[in-house]
Design a protein around this motif. Structure first.
Motif, mmCIF file in Angstrom:
data_model
loop_
_atom_site.group_PDB
_atom_site.id
_atom_site.type_symbol
_atom_site.label_atom_id
_atom_site.label_comp_id
_atom_site.label_asym_id
_atom_site.label_seq_id
_atom_site.Cartn_x
_atom_site.Cartn_y
_atom_site.Cartn_z
ATOM 1 N N UNK A 28 0.836 -1.210 0.000
ATOM 2 C CA UNK A 28 0.000 0.000 0.000
ATOM 3 C C UNK A 28 0.863 1.251 0.000
ATOM 4 N N UNK A 29 0.398 2.277 -0.690
ATOM 5 C CA UNK A 29 1.111 3.554 -0.768
ATOM 6 C C UNK A 29 0.137 4.676 -0.432
ATOM 7 N N UNK A 30 0.696 5.867 -0.167
ATOM 8 C CA UNK A 30 -0.105 7.055 0.090
ATOM 9 C C UNK A 30 0.258 8.119 -0.938
ATOM 10 N N UNK A 31 -0.716 8.933 -1.297
ATOM 11 C CA UNK A 31 -0.458 9.997 -2.243
ATOM 12 C C UNK A 31 0.483 11.023 -1.609
ATOM 13 N N UNK A 32 1.368 11.576 -2.415
ATOM 14 C CA UNK A 32 2.376 12.502 -1.897
ATOM 15 C C UNK A 32 1.873 13.942 -1.913
ATOM 16 N N UNK A 33 0.767 14.181 -1.230
ATOM 17 C CA UNK A 33 0.230 15.540 -1.087
ATOM 18 C C UNK A 33 -0.074 15.778 0.381
ATOM 19 N N UNK A 34 -0.419 17.020 0.697
ATOM 20 C CA UNK A 34 -0.695 17.364 2.086
ATOM 21 C C UNK A 34 -1.883 16.615 2.643
ATOM 22 N N UNK A 35 -1.747 16.204 3.885
ATOM 23 C CA UNK A 35 -2.834 15.497 4.543
ATOM 24 C C UNK A 35 -2.296 14.582 5.618
ATOM 25 N N UNK A 36 -3.176 14.127 6.477
ATOM 26 C CA UNK A 36 -2.808 13.207 7.549
ATOM 27 C C UNK A 36 -3.197 11.790 7.159
ATOM 28 N N UNK A 37 -2.286 10.864 7.330
ATOM 29 C CA UNK A 37 -2.597 9.471 7.045
ATOM 30 C C UNK A 37 -3.626 8.951 8.044
ATOM 31 N N UNK A 38 -4.563 8.200 7.543
ATOM 32 C CA UNK A 38 -5.614 7.685 8.405
ATOM 33 C C UNK A 38 -5.003 6.758 9.459
ATOM 34 N N UNK A 39 -5.357 6.922 10.730
ATOM 35 C CA UNK A 39 -4.823 6.019 11.757
ATOM 36 C C UNK A 39 -5.351 4.598 11.560
ATOM 37 N N UNK A 40 -4.540 3.630 11.932
ATOM 38 C CA UNK A 40 -4.956 2.246 11.804
ATOM 39 C C UNK A 40 -6.190 1.961 12.652
ATOM 40 N N UNK A 41 -6.300 2.640 13.790
ATOM 41 C CA UNK A 41 -7.468 2.440 14.641
ATOM 42 C C UNK A 41 -8.752 2.858 13.928
ATOM 43 N N UNK A 42 -8.664 3.901 13.098
ATOM 44 C CA UNK A 42 -9.846 4.355 12.357
ATOM 45 C C UNK A 42 -10.228 3.337 11.289
ATOM 46 N N UNK A 43 -9.242 2.737 10.654
ATOM 47 C CA UNK A 43 -9.531 1.699 9.666
ATOM 48 C C UNK A 43 -10.200 0.491 10.325
ATOM 49 N N UNK A 44 -9.712 0.109 11.476
ATOM 50 C CA UNK A 44 -10.297 -1.026 12.182
ATOM 51 C C UNK A 44 -11.726 -0.731 12.628
ATOM 52 N N UNK A 45 -11.966 0.512 13.064
ATOM 53 C CA UNK A 45 -13.321 0.896 13.462
ATOM 54 C C UNK A 45 -14.253 0.916 12.259
#
Length: 295
Positions: A40-57
């Motif tokens: 998995x990769x993330x886009x290289x722009x401004x922003x906060x990566x989603x926390x793993x806890x939020x994905x699990x929820x």
């Protein structure tokens, strides 16, 4: 507020997973579900990566909704329809996505193939690739639902997602398939939904009526900037176009002029103001049954 960035599963990793997963049982897919993936990769722009806890929820919420519709066992059309409505509202309310992120098929590939493969393949058993890969967001098991919610969301309404119930999936697909001209405008989509909620279409093929209306709106796009119109002005434009649609669909030799006019008026009887009534009074009534020509 900073945008929330979700992991993306690129096509090179997504396609092999899909080929493998389409042959697995739901229980096997549940064991494969995860909140992260090595590729998995993330886009290289401004922003906060989603926390793993939020994905699990998010996974927990969606699995619970799926269970209400029969997951992991077989479901039926009514339960699947209820599942889609609930998932649409939950995805939009909980993910915190901005449209730019939601427009990425790779984001939805991660959601379907990594976070929720069991739910994705339960909803669409042995699905074609576009249901899980994100190659066509109008068909993706989750992406299409987020966009349906995005287009109807009304923060001022006690139930911000109430309009999801007005049109079915096939009707929304007609609108979103024309997204470059129409479907990217929540202002216009909400107006179409307001109009559709007022009309009595029991005597008309609703799908054909929507298709004809959208064609008329597409012809107007070079001349009318829908986004600049107030709600009242936009509603008036749509009612005028809808009356043209209904008139065209009822232009058959089996109806007399008076029967045709009565059925047209019945369609618009529930409209909230007199705009269409005024249009009806000013429109010429054909002199014979065959004088109306379909546009």
């Amino acid at each position: 507020m900073m945008a929330i960035l979700y992991p993306r599963l690129l096509a090179g990793q997504a396609k092999p997973l899909h080929e493998e997963y389409r042959n697995l049982t739901i229980n096997e897919l549940t064991r494969r579900a995860a909140s992260n993936h090595d590729s998995a990769v993330y886009v290289a722009t401004g922003g906060d990566r989603v926390p793993e806890t939020k994905l699990l929820e998010l996974r927990r919420l969606l699995v619970d909704l799926a269970k209400e519709s029969g997951f992991p066992n077989e479901s039926n059309r009514e339960l699947r329809a209820a599942f889609d409505l609930n998932i649409a509202a939950t995805l939009h309310a909980e993910m915190g996505l901005v449209p730019a992120e939601a427009a990425s098929g790779d984001v939805w590939a991660f959601i379907a193939l990594v976070l929720l493969p069991d739910v994705a393949y339960w909803r669409y058993p042995v699905p074609p690739g576009d249901r899980v890969l994100g190659t066509d967001l109008t068909r993706h098991v989750f992406g299409r639902l987020w966009w349906r919610a995005q287009l109807v969301h009304s923060s001022d309404d006690p139930d911000p997602y109430a309009a999801l119930k007005i049109l079915g999936e096939a009707a929304f697909d007609q609108i979103y398939a024309r997204r470059k001209a129409l479907g990217n405008s929540p202002h216009l989509v909400k107006a179409i939904l307001r109009l559709w909620n007022e009309l009595d279409l029991r005597e008309i093929d609703e799908r054909e009526a929507l298709r004809d209306l959208l064609k008329r709106l597409l012809r107007l796009t070079p001349f009318v900037l829908f986004e600049s119109l107030s709600d009242q002005s936009l509603d008036a434009e749509l009612r005028t176009a809808a009356r043209e649609t209904v008139t065209a669909l009822l232009s058959t030799p089996t109806l007399t002029s008076h029967e045709r006019q009565a059925r047209i008026d019945a369609v618009f009887a529930g409209c909230s103001d007199g705009i269409t009534d005024k249009a009806s009074r000013s429109a010429p009534i054909p002199l014979d049954d065959n004088s109306l020509v379909r546009p």
